[in-house]
Design an enzyme around this catalytic site. Structure first.
Site, PDB file in Angstrom:
ATOM      1  CD  GLU A  88      14.589 -30.885  -4.157  1.00  0.00           C
ATOM      2  OE1 GLU A  88      13.137 -30.459  -4.242  1.00  0.00           O
ATOM      3  OE2 GLU A  88      14.957 -31.552  -5.067  1.00  0.00           O
ATOM      4  CG  HIS A  91      19.742 -33.396  -5.585  1.00  0.00           C
ATOM      5  ND1 HIS A  91      18.716 -34.403  -5.876  1.00  0.00           N
ATOM      6  CD2 HIS A  91      19.155 -32.246  -5.355  1.00  0.00           C
ATOM      7  CE1 HIS A  91      17.503 -33.652  -5.715  1.00  0.00           C
ATOM      8  NE2 HIS A  91      17.604 -32.450  -5.392  1.00  0.00           N
ATOM      9  CG  ASP A 121      19.810 -34.960  -9.199  1.00  0.00           C
ATOM     10  OD1 ASP A 121      19.697 -35.448  -8.219  1.00  0.00           O
ATOM     11  OD2 ASP A 121      19.405 -33.770  -9.725  1.00  0.00           O
TER      12      ASP A 121
HETATM   13  C1  TNX Z   1      12.788 -30.079  -7.714  1.00  0.00           C
HETATM   14  S1  TNX Z   1      13.944 -27.764  -8.870  1.00  0.00           S
HETATM   15  C2  TNX Z   1      14.052 -30.352  -7.853  1.00  0.00           C
HETATM   16  C3  TNX Z   1      14.698 -31.426  -8.991  1.00  0.00           C
HETATM   17  C4  TNX Z   1      13.235 -32.304  -9.276  1.00  0.00           C
HETATM   18  C5  TNX Z   1      12.265 -31.252  -9.786  1.00  0.00           C
HETATM   19  C6  TNX Z   1      10.683 -32.066 -10.246  1.00  0.00           C
HETATM   20  C7  TNX Z   1      15.029 -28.041  -7.836  1.00  0.00           C
HETATM   21  C8  TNX Z   1      16.096 -27.278  -7.864  1.00  0.00           C
HETATM   22  N1  TNX Z   1      14.939 -29.504  -7.625  1.00  0.00           N
HETATM   23  O1  TNX Z   1      15.442 -32.317  -8.367  1.00  0.00           O
HETATM   24  O2  TNX Z   1      13.761 -32.864 -10.439  1.00  0.00           O
HETATM   25  O3  TNX Z   1      11.873 -30.587  -8.531  1.00  0.00           O
HETATM   26  O4  TNX Z   1       9.889 -31.287 -11.100  1.00  0.00           O
END
Ligand code: TNX
Length: 774
Positions: free
Chosen positions: A333, A269, A198
C-alpha cells in the site's frame, strides 16, 4: 461400606471424574491433531507425583523442555515432577535422536514403563511435549493421570507456521507479546511476525535515530471507530520497546523454538518516521504521526540518498538485534502520488531510465528499484527479505519471499516465478475481521467476516499448481492488525479460537482435516484457555445452522448441529424462546414461509446455547435464478441461489450471504415457474465505500413469457453513493403497473468509483443479497 472404604470409593471417583466431570485420562486427540496415532493393547501408564522427567546429559535444550513439561504438569495437576538426567523407570523420557527427514518430527510412545518423547531435533521434542501437555486434562483434580498405550508419529506439513501481530496501531507491552508467544508455542507455531512500524506509531528503539521513538512512537489522538466517524478521542497515545526489551522477547521466543521476523514497513506506511525526521518525506515538512487508519500519500522519498542511508542504518540495528534470516520490509500500500510530484524522485526515475512498459508504470518500477536496493543491502548481511505481495509489481530480486495477503493470487504469481511464498490471505486469515455474523454486541472490528470454519477449510496449496510450484509455498500465517484492538485481552479474543483452526491448516497433512472432528476436539483445548484466564470467543459453541434452498419443493432446508454433540436441541418457528416442551430437533426442518426459527440446546433443564434465524419469503424466494454477469470468485459463495434463499445478509458484506460483483452489473433472471402478477421489484445492497462497495447507478426491470425475449417495464436512475458514507444496508426498489409474466429480469448498473473516491476510476463492487418480487 465402612468409613474408610467409602472414602476410598470417593477418591477413585474423583480421580476418574475430577471436578466438572473431567476424567483424569489422557486423550491425544488434541489440536493440532497428530498425523498418526496408533493404539496399542495392554496396561497403559499412570503418571503420578513420583514420576520423573528424564533428559539427556549435557543437552541444555532438552533440559529446558523437561522443565517446561514439569511446569505444564504442575498447571494441570498441582504438583511438580522432578527432572533428572539419570535414566529410570516410571518416567517421561525426552530425547532428540529420531532419524527423520523433517527436523521438527517427533514420536511419542506410551507403555507401562513410561512415556518416551523423541524428536528429530529439540524442536521436534518440544512439539512432542506440546502434544503431551494438551493430551492431559487442563485441570486434573486427581492424583494420577492414566495414559493408554499408544504410538504417535508426527511432523508438520509446513516449515513456516506463523502468526503476526501489529503493535503500531495499538501498542502491546513486551509482557503481552510474551503471552502471545506462549499461544504460538501452544499451537506448534514457529514464526512470529512482529509488525513494529506503521503510520500510527514507530515501536522499536533505534539508537541512531532517537526521535523515531521520542516523536514517532506517539500520536496526538485516535479516531473513534471507523475513519468515517471523523471523531477523535483527544488522548495522546503511544509506546515503544527498548532494545533490551526486544532482546528479552527474542530470547523468550527462541527458548520456545520461535523465530521472530521483524517488519519495518517501507516505503509506505512510514508517517511516524516522517513525523520524526521530516527530511525523509518528499516535501520535507508538515508530517504528523497518523491519528486515523488507512493508507496515506506521504511516504519515504526514495529519490534522496539520505533516505537510503536512513533505511540502511535502521536495518543495521534491526539485524543486530534479530537473528532471523528473514527480515520483513513491507512494501504494501504505497501510493505514488508524492513521488509523481517530487523533483528528486522524478530525477531518480530518469537516472535509472525507468519507463512504463505497459505492464508496470515507471513509478511502480521506482518502488521496485527501492525494494531491490534494500534487498541487496540485507543480502550483504546474509539476510533474505519478505515483502507483501505488492513487491511483485515491478519485479523483485530472486531471493525475495512473497507474503500473499490480497487473497492467494499473489502467492500463485510468486511461485510461478519460482519465489517462495507464504499464504496470509485476507479472505481466510485476517483475524482482525469479525468472527460472527451477529455483530450486535460484538466489539467493533474491521468490516469483514472470517468465521472459524472458513479458516479451517483453507487449502493453501490448490491442485492447479504443479509439484515444483507447490514446494514454493513454504508456509501459512494469520495476521492480527490492531486498528480496532485496543487491549491485549481483545487481541486474545480475536485470535482465539481461530488460531486453533489455523494450527491444523499449518500442521496437519492434506486430507487429514475434518471440520466436524475438529469441533469435537475443540472444547478440550478451550479448557486450557479457561484455566489460564485467556480471553477467547465462544461463538463456536453456539448451535450452527446450515440452510440449503431446495428448488424442487421451493423450501429452505435447515440442518442444526452443535460443537460436541447434537443432543436435546429444541426449536420454535414463531420467534418465542424454546422450552423443554418445544419440538425436538431430529431431522432437517423445511421452511416455506416467513418465520423466525429459534433453536436451543438443553443440558438437563438448562438452556445452554441458542441460535436464531429470520426467513423472509416473497414471490421470488427459492425460485430458479440465473445470472448474466458473474460475481467475483472471492464473493461468490453458493452463487445466484443466495439472492433468493429467503435469508437477508447482515451488516458485514463478507458474511457469506452477499454476492460481490466487481465491475460487473447485477443482472439476474428469476423464473417464477408459472405466470405471476408482479408490481414491485427490489434488491438489498450492502454499501461500504471505504472497501470500494457502492450502490450502482440505475435499476431496470424486464418481463418475459419465454425467458428469451424481455420487455422493459420500469427503470430508474440512482445517484451514486456520496463521499463520507458509512457502511450500511439499503434497498433499491421500483414500483410499476401490475405485470403478469413467468420470467423477470432485474438489472442494477455498476459504474467506476466516483471522483471523490481515493481509487477514483477503478472498478467498484456491488454487494447484493435478496431480490424481492411482489
Ligand atoms: C491491509 S495487509 C493492510 C494493513 C491493515 C489491514 C487491515 C497489509 C499488507 N496492509 O495495513 O492494517 O489491511 O485488515
Amino acid at each position: 461400606m465402612n468409613a474408610s472404604s467409602k472414602l476410598f470409593a470417593f477418591a477413585v471417583a474423583a480421580a476418574l471424574v475430577g471436578c466438572g466431570g473431567k476424567k483424569a485420562v489422557a486423550d491425544f486427540n488434541v489440536i493440532p491433531l497428530p498425523n498418526q496415532i496408533t493404539k496399542i493393547e495392554g496396561e497403559g501408564f499412570t503418571l503420578t507425583k513420583s514420576t520423573k522427567i528424564v533428559y539427556p546429559k549435557n543437552n541444555p535444550d532438552v533440559e529446558r523442555i523437561a522443565n517446561f513439561l514439569s511446569g505444564y504438569i504442575m498447571q494441570s495437576t498441582g504438583y511438580r515432577l522432578d527432572t533428572t538426567s539419570e535414566s529410570q523407570g516410571n518416567s517421561i523420557v525426552l530425547m532428540s535422536q529420531l532419524s527423520a527427514d523433517n527436523n521438527e518430527a517427533y514420536t511419542i510412545k506410551v507403555s507401562p514403563e513410561g512415556i518416551v518423547v523423541n524428536g528429530a531435533t529439540p524442536a521436534g521434542t518440544f512439539y512432542g511435549v506440546q502434544t503431551l501437555r494438551k493430551a492431559m486434562p487442563a485441570t486434573a483434580d486427581a492424583k494420577s493421570i492414566k495414559f493408554n498405550n499408544i504410538e504417535i508419529s508426527d511432523a508438520p506439513r509446513f516449515k513456516y507456521r506463523g502468526m503476526h501481530l501489529d503493535v503500531s496501531r495499538h501498542f502491546f507491552t513486551a509482557d503481552s507479546v510474551k503471552r502471545y508467544i506462549d499461544l504460538l508455542a501452544f499451537h506448534n507455531m514457529n514464526r512470529f511476525h512482529w509488525h513494529l512500524t506503521d503510520d500510527q506509531g514507530w515501536r522499536i528503539e533505534i539508537k541512531k535515530y532517537p526521535e523515531l521513538t521520542a516523536i514517532g512512537a506517539h500520536r496526538d489522538e485516535t479516531v473513534i471507530g471507523y475513519n468515517e466517524s471523523n471523531e477523535f478521542d483527544g488522548k495522546r497515545y503511544g509506546g515503544y520497546y527498548t532494545q533490551e526489551e526486544i532482546t528479552e522477547v527474542i530470547n523468550y521466543a527462541r527458548e520456545r523454538f520461535i523465530t521472530i521476523i521483524p517488519e519495518i514497513d517501507m516505503p509506505g506506511h512510514m508517517l511516524a518516521a516522517l513525523a520524526s525526521y521530516p527530511h525523509l518525506g518528499c516535501t520535507g515538512e508538515g508530517y504528523a504521526t497518523a491519528t486515523k487508519w488507512g493508507v496515506f500519500d506521504d511516504v519515504l522519498c526514495v529519490g534522496k540518498d539520505s533516505v537510503m542511508q536512513f533505511v540502511y542504518d535502521v536495518l543495521d540495528e534491526v539485524t543486530e538485534l534479530f537473528p532471523s534470516e528473514l527480515i520483513h520490509i513491507g512494501g504494501d500500500e504505497c501510493p505514488k502520488a508524492s513521488w509523481a510530484k517530487c523533483p528528486r524522485c522524478l530525477a531518480k526515475m530518469q537516472e535509472l531510465q525507468l519507463e512504463n512498459d505497459g505492464e508496470h508504470t515507471a513509478l511502480e518500477k521506482l518502488q521496485s528499484w527501492f525494494m531491490h536496493q534494500v534487498e541487496k543491502y540485507l543480502a550483504g548481511k546474509g539476510r533474505k527479505v519478505i515483502g507483501w505481495d505488492e513487491i511483485l509489481e515491478g519485479g523483485i530480486g530472486p531471493d525475495a519471499i512473497v507474503m500473499s495477503w490480497r487473497g492467494m493470487d499473489g502467492g500463485y504469481a510468486a511461485v510461478k516465478q519460482k519465489h517462495d511464498a507464504i499464504m496470509t490471505p485476507n479472505s481466510h486469515l485476517y483475524f482482525d475481521y469479525y468472527q460472527t455474523k451477529d455483530t450486535e454486541g460484538e466489539p467493533l472490528a474491521f468490516n469483514g467476516f472470517i468465521p472459524i470454519e472458513k479458516v479451517y477449510n483453507l487449502n493453501p496449496i490448490p491442485d492447479k499448481l504443479n509439484q515444483e510450484e507447490q514446494k514454493h509455498i513454504i508456509g501459512v500465517q494469520a495476521n492480527l492488525w490492531s486498528e480496532y484492538i485496543p487491549t491485549f485481552r481483545h487481541a486474545e479474543y480475536m485470535a482465539l479460537p481461530r488460531m486453533c483452526a489455523l494450527s491444523e491448516v499449518q500442521w496437519c497433512n492434506h486430507g487429514k482435516r475434518d471440520y466436524f472432528a475438529f469441533l469435537k476436539r475443540l472444547p478440550r483445548i478451550t479448557e486450557f484457555f479457561e484455566r489460564d484466564g485467556i480471553n477467547y470467543s465462544k461463538h463456536i459453541f453456539k448451535i450452527q445452522m446450515e440452510i440449503t434452498p431446495n428448488f424442487t419443493d421451493d423450501t429452505d432446508e435447515v440442518t442444526l448441529y452443535s460443537c460436541g454433540n447434537n443432543d436435546n436441541i429444541r426449536y420454535t418457528l414463531d420467534g418465542s424462546t424454546p422450552t423443554l416442551e418445544s419440538e425436538l430437533y431430529t431431522k432437517p426442518i423445511k421452511i416455506n414461509m416467513d418465520c423466525i426459527l429459534t433453536a436451543t440446546q438443553f443440558d438437563g433443564d438448562s438452556a445452554v446455547k441458542t441460535v436464531k434465524e429470520t426467513f423472509n419469503f416473497n414471490k421470488a424466494t427459492v425460485k430458479d435464478i440465473s445470472l448474466q454477469q458473474q460475481p467475483s470468485l472471492q464473493y461468490k459463495n453458493k452463487g445466484a441461489q443466495m439472492l433468493v434463499d429467503g435469508l437477508h445478509g447482515g451488516q458485514l458484506y463478507s458474511d457469506g450471504r452477499w454476492l460481490g460483483f466487481k465491475g460487473n452489473d447485477i443482472d439476474a433472471i428469476v423464473d417464477l415457474g408459472t405466470p405471476t402478477q408482479i408490481s414491485h421489484a427490489a434488491i438489498n445492497l450492502n454499501i461500504d465505500p471505504a472497501n470500494y462497495i457502492m450502490n450502482g447507478v440505475g435499476l431496470t426491470v424486464y418481463a418475459s413469457d419465454d425467458g428469451m425475449e424481455f420487455n422493459e417495464i420500469a427503470s430508474k436512475a440512482i445517484p451514486i453513493t456520496a463521499a463520507g458514507t458509512l457502511p450500511h444496508i439499503t434497498t433499491e426498489s421500483i414500483d410499476f403497473d401490475p405485470t403478469t409474466a413467468r420470467f423477470f429480469r432485474i438489472v442494477l448498473k455498476n459504474a467506476p468509483l466516483p471522483a471523490w473516491h481515493r481509487a477514483k476510476g477503478e472498478q467498484a463492487f456491488l454487494f447484493a443479497d435478496e431480490i424481492i418480487l411482489e
